[in-house]
Enzyme design. Structure first.
Site, PDB file in Angstrom:
ATOM      1  N   THR A 178      42.486  63.184  19.115  1.00 33.71           N
ATOM      2  CA  THR A 178      42.915  61.791  19.247  1.00 33.71           C
ATOM      3  C   THR A 178      43.937  61.767  20.370  1.00 33.71           C
ATOM      4  O   THR A 178      44.868  62.586  20.386  1.00 33.71           O
ATOM      5  CB  THR A 178      43.549  61.273  17.947  1.00 33.71           C
ATOM      6  OG1 THR A 178      42.613  61.404  16.879  1.00 33.71           O
ATOM      7  CG2 THR A 178      43.947  59.816  18.085  1.00 33.71           C
ATOM      8  N   HIS A 187      22.057  47.192  19.866  1.00 35.61           N
ATOM      9  CA  HIS A 187      22.591  46.087  19.066  1.00 35.61           C
ATOM     10  C   HIS A 187      21.480  45.176  18.547  1.00 35.61           C
ATOM     11  O   HIS A 187      21.691  44.418  17.597  1.00 35.61           O
ATOM     12  CB  HIS A 187      23.644  45.297  19.851  1.00 35.61           C
ATOM     13  CG  HIS A 187      23.100  44.390  20.914  1.00 35.61           C
ATOM     14  ND1 HIS A 187      23.053  44.746  22.246  1.00 35.61           N
ATOM     15  CD2 HIS A 187      22.606  43.138  20.850  1.00 35.61           C
ATOM     16  CE1 HIS A 187      22.555  43.741  22.953  1.00 35.61           C
ATOM     17  NE2 HIS A 187      22.267  42.753  22.128  1.00 35.61           N
ATOM     18  N   ASN A 240      17.330  37.734  25.031  1.00 36.65           N
ATOM     19  CA  ASN A 240      16.883  38.542  26.174  1.00 36.65           C
ATOM     20  C   ASN A 240      17.267  40.008  26.006  1.00 36.65           C
ATOM     21  O   ASN A 240      16.717  40.883  26.692  1.00 36.65           O
ATOM     22  CB  ASN A 240      17.492  38.033  27.479  1.00 36.65           C
ATOM     23  CG  ASN A 240      16.649  37.001  28.182  1.00 36.65           C
ATOM     24  OD1 ASN A 240      17.059  35.856  28.340  1.00 36.65           O
ATOM     25  ND2 ASN A 240      15.464  37.395  28.620  1.00 36.65           N
ATOM     26  N   SER A 241      18.224  40.280  25.127  1.00 35.13           N
ATOM     27  CA  SER A 241      18.711  41.644  24.950  1.00 35.13           C
ATOM     28  C   SER A 241      17.574  42.612  24.670  1.00 35.13           C
ATOM     29  O   SER A 241      16.755  42.388  23.779  1.00 35.13           O
ATOM     30  CB  SER A 241      19.708  41.699  23.784  1.00 35.13           C
ATOM     31  OG  SER A 241      20.862  40.983  24.080  1.00 35.13           O
ATOM     32  N   GLY A 276      37.248  66.674  19.918  1.00 35.07           N
ATOM     33  CA  GLY A 276      37.866  66.644  18.597  1.00 35.07           C
ATOM     34  C   GLY A 276      39.355  66.395  18.675  1.00 35.07           C
ATOM     35  O   GLY A 276      40.142  67.051  17.972  1.00 35.07           O
ATOM     36  N   ASP A 328      23.912  51.524  24.323  1.00 31.73           N
ATOM     37  CA  ASP A 328      23.205  50.321  23.855  1.00 31.73           C
ATOM     38  C   ASP A 328      21.695  50.446  24.075  1.00 31.73           C
ATOM     39  O   ASP A 328      21.026  49.457  24.387  1.00 31.73           O
ATOM     40  CB  ASP A 328      23.739  49.061  24.534  1.00 31.73           C
ATOM     41  CG  ASP A 328      23.415  47.801  23.732  1.00 31.73           C
ATOM     42  OD1 ASP A 328      23.113  47.922  22.535  1.00 31.73           O
ATOM     43  OD2 ASP A 328      23.430  46.697  24.314  1.00 31.73           O
TER      44      ASP A 328
END
Length: 331
Positions: free
Chosen positions: A241, A80, A185-186, A239, A110
């Site tokens: 839902t 991010h 800080n990320s 693949g 992340d």
């Protein structure tokens, strides 16, 4: 009602409390030694690791932290912090500002990998987060609120937490700690008392005090190895839902299930491995490789941890029968 004032009061006149002379209380030498040892441990870590910590920013918006993991200029930060940009700037501990290219970006954990346009740089050692223990001293380093080379200390307050990544996937084994962190800080390192990085600071909870979270170093190492070896993080995708569903008790007894929670296949993507293997809308996924599936997160979790070369088998309920279906996985 006024509160009682318990603060010390000083009298200008003579002391009439008695003839005994009062003496100032001295610190316990043993306590002082412990505090000195604690301080020295933090100082040693800061001296060792801070040269590897960088401040990461772009031409527009957002800033964060990162840390070098090789002398060739490879650095870890948060996905991010990268924010989808391919080029950033990194400011070193010495104040040098250099270009940084995004080599790989994995929003699911992340974690992002940068390459600084420099070499022969100081770097930090990645430790084993799996060895971290609750109560262990940790040190957070980074550039919160733009304040470069900021250090805070605390302890690991919990391990094995989960956080949801930018793409909705769960990040497993998150390290929760009490070292104060703030925006900026990320991407900075969470370091143990021996100067080894045990986590990558990733998040704080708004309105909470003393709660910080870090992606474990074991996860970061896996992500970086995938990026450097394959150019991306390889993950299996069925693949489909799907949505969680609770079964009636009669159905649980009929199929001798260990849980009344299953996952219903709502749709099957054209060209996906699920369709090619024979999965249909309306199928109920009970287990994968004999591990109970009670939520969509359970599917994501299993697909992330099962090695690429291990076959997958889905236990399904379709109509009035329960059966196993092998997934024709494409390498």
């Amino acid at each position: 009602m006024k509160k009682k004032d318990d603060s010390p009061r000083f009298l200008s006149g003579p002391d009439h409390s008695g003839d005994r002379e009062s003496t100032p209380r001295r610190a316990n030498p043993a306590d002082a030694d412990l505090l000195d040892a604690y301080s020295q441990a933090v100082i040693n870590v800061v001296d060792s690791v801070s040269p590897a910590v960088v401040s990461v920013s772009g031409e527009r918006g957002g800033a964060g932290s990162g840390f070098l993991v090789t002398p060739e200029g490879y650095a870890i930060t948060n996905s991010h912090v990268v924010g989808g940009r391919r080029r950033l700037f990194a400011e070193t501990n010495d104040g040098d500002r250099v270009d940084a290219q995004v080599i790989g970006d994995d929003p699911s954990t992340d974690i992002a990998l940068l390459k600084l346009a420099s070499s022969e740089l100081p770097y930090a050692e990645l430790g084993e987060s799996s060895a971290s223990r609750v109560g262990q001293l940790v040190i957070a380093m980074g550039s919160p609120l733009g304040l470069h080379s900021t250090v805070s200390t605390g302890v690991i307050s919990a391990v094995g937490r989960t956080l949801r990544g930018q793409d909705g996937h769960l990040i497993e084994n998150i390290v929760q700690h009490t070292a104060p962190i703030n925006p900026g800080n990320s991407g900075g390192p969470l370091v143990d008392s021996r100067g080894r990085v045990v986590g990558v600071n990733t998040a704080i909870i708004a309105m909470a005090q003393g709660l910080g979270f870090a992606v474990p170093s074991d996860t970061a190492q896996w992500v970086i190895a995938e990026i450097l070896t394959h150019g991306r993080v390889r993950r299996r995708q069925l693949g489909v839902t799907a949505a969680a569903q609770r079964l009636p008790r009669a159905m649980v007894r009929q199929f001798d299930l260990l849980s009344d929670q299953v996952v219903e296949v709502v749709d099957v993507a054209t060209g996906g491995v699920a369709r090619q293997s024979g999965v249909r809308p309306g199928d109920l996924i009970v287990a994968i490789n004999d591990r109970i599936i009670a939520s969509v997160d359970d599917i994501h979790r299993l697909l992330a941890v099962v090695p690429q070369d291990v076959p997958l088998s889905l236990t399904l309920i379709r109509g009035d029968r329960k059966f196993d279906l092998a997934i024709a996985w494409k390498s």
